[in-house]
Design a protein around this motif. Sequence first.
Motif, mmCIF file in Angstrom:
data_model
loop_
_atom_site.group_PDB
_atom_site.id
_atom_site.type_symbol
_atom_site.label_atom_id
_atom_site.label_comp_id
_atom_site.label_asym_id
_atom_site.label_seq_id
_atom_site.Cartn_x
_atom_site.Cartn_y
_atom_site.Cartn_z
ATOM 1 N N MET A 133 13.679 51.971 25.348
ATOM 2 C CA MET A 133 13.616 51.625 24.091
ATOM 3 C C MET A 133 14.907 52.326 23.350
ATOM 4 N N ILE A 134 15.097 53.593 23.747
ATOM 5 C CA ILE A 134 16.270 54.537 23.146
ATOM 6 C C ILE A 134 17.495 53.740 23.547
ATOM 7 N N PHE A 135 17.813 53.160 24.796
ATOM 8 C CA PHE A 135 19.028 52.279 25.077
ATOM 9 C C PHE A 135 19.067 51.082 24.112
ATOM 10 N N TYR A 136 17.852 50.516 23.836
ATOM 11 C CA TYR A 136 17.899 49.130 22.730
ATOM 12 C C TYR A 136 18.172 49.809 21.368
ATOM 13 N N HIS A 137 17.432 50.759 21.040
ATOM 14 C CA HIS A 137 17.861 51.390 19.445
ATOM 15 C C HIS A 137 19.449 51.571 19.496
ATOM 16 N N VAL A 138 19.848 52.350 20.369
ATOM 17 C CA VAL A 138 21.287 52.791 20.188
ATOM 18 C C VAL A 138 22.053 51.759 20.391
ATOM 19 N N TYR A 139 22.015 50.633 21.160
ATOM 20 C CA TYR A 139 22.842 49.318 20.942
ATOM 21 C C TYR A 139 22.619 48.990 19.466
ATOM 22 N N LEU A 140 21.520 48.778 19.099
ATOM 23 C CA LEU A 140 21.282 48.285 17.632
ATOM 24 C C LEU A 140 22.184 49.187 16.700
ATOM 25 N N LEU A 141 22.102 50.511 16.607
ATOM 26 C CA LEU A 141 22.640 51.449 15.889
ATOM 27 C C LEU A 141 24.279 51.209 15.931
ATOM 28 N N THR A 142 24.831 50.926 16.863
ATOM 29 C CA THR A 142 26.166 51.025 17.371
ATOM 30 C C THR A 142 26.857 49.510 16.746
ATOM 31 N N ARG A 143 25.932 48.694 16.423
ATOM 32 C CA ARG A 143 26.389 47.308 16.129
ATOM 33 C C ARG A 143 27.217 47.106 14.807
ATOM 34 N N ASN A 144 26.892 48.340 13.820
ATOM 35 C CA ASN A 144 27.382 48.408 12.669
ATOM 36 C C ASN A 144 27.131 47.155 11.765
ATOM 37 N N ASP A 145 26.235 46.769 11.947
ATOM 38 C CA ASP A 145 25.575 45.412 11.200
ATOM 39 C C ASP A 145 24.670 45.932 10.106
ATOM 40 N N PRO A 146 24.792 45.894 8.631
ATOM 41 C CA PRO A 146 23.979 46.258 7.766
ATOM 42 C C PRO A 146 22.634 45.806 7.483
ATOM 43 N N SER A 147 22.398 44.488 8.161
ATOM 44 C CA SER A 147 21.115 43.893 8.308
ATOM 45 C C SER A 147 20.565 43.915 9.453
ATOM 46 N N ILE A 148 20.906 44.601 10.355
ATOM 47 C CA ILE A 148 20.546 44.652 11.935
ATOM 48 C C ILE A 148 18.962 45.105 11.941
ATOM 49 N N GLY A 149 18.287 45.811 10.932
ATOM 50 C CA GLY A 149 17.062 46.181 10.753
ATOM 51 C C GLY A 149 16.033 44.941 10.587
ATOM 52 N N SER A 150 16.612 43.817 9.707
ATOM 53 C CA SER A 150 15.748 42.807 9.713
ATOM 54 C C SER A 150 15.988 41.679 10.686
ATOM 55 N N LYS A 151 16.922 41.870 11.772
ATOM 56 C CA LYS A 151 17.192 40.830 12.662
ATOM 57 C C LYS A 151 16.218 41.245 14.105
ATOM 58 N N MET A 152 16.107 42.377 14.241
ATOM 59 C CA MET A 152 15.440 43.145 15.583
ATOM 60 C C MET A 152 14.024 42.722 15.732
ATOM 61 N N TRP A 153 13.568 42.539 16.722
ATOM 62 C CA TRP A 153 12.137 42.395 17.213
ATOM 63 C C TRP A 153 11.503 43.193 16.744
#
Length: 218
Positions: free
Chosen positions: A81-101
């Motif tokens: 889960m840490i790897f998954y979250h780090v991947y999301l945090l490094t995408r620089n997508d302002p709306s990533i929180g609303s797209k994740m599972w």
Amino acid sequence: MAWITLDVQLLVQTFLYAANIVLGLAVAVPLGITIGDFNGQCILYAHIDWNSLTFMTSNVVNCRFGIYVSVCFCVLYALGMIFYHVYLLTRNDPSIGSKMWVFPFIVVNSVVAFVTFISSCIISVGFKTFCDGFLKGREMGHIISSCADGEKFTWNADYRTHSFYTYLTVTQIATWSTLLVWVLLVIEGIIRFLRNRRQANAQATSDLKNFAASEPSA
């Protein structure tokens, strides 16, 4: 500014998973050392024969279950889960929180929290059962002030008992701490799920209004 809150929430979740890795190791390692000190046997729920100063140990599954839960969920699953979250945090997508599972992880973390609760109960009740049996030594004339005094006794020559109380105390504190972290992760997931639904509904309403307000083409 909403995306900043979402990123902060992702960061908090990442730190919570990291905390569970540390706590999971704090459960598994001392418990594993204790099993080794007692020649592969478990002293949770153990009975003490005060006449011969020996342990009648319980099924080793009582100890290994806590180790398996900690390693599988608190270490391996949390690391993934840490790897998954780090991947999301490094995408620089302002709306990533609303797209994740979100919902699947709420379910998984809830199940993990429940299993961790069972494991914590097994450890705590087993430790208390052993200590209650040890404290009965007072009735046999032994000078005992607490369960920690068991580290000073000379038990079976094959056992190393100099630190079992310390190890099991660390394990007990750590296992209930992991449960708290899993509950916090479930709560974090629910908050994110509700926030994402609210944002999705607001976006749908805005799109509907824009469609209704648009002029029909000729």
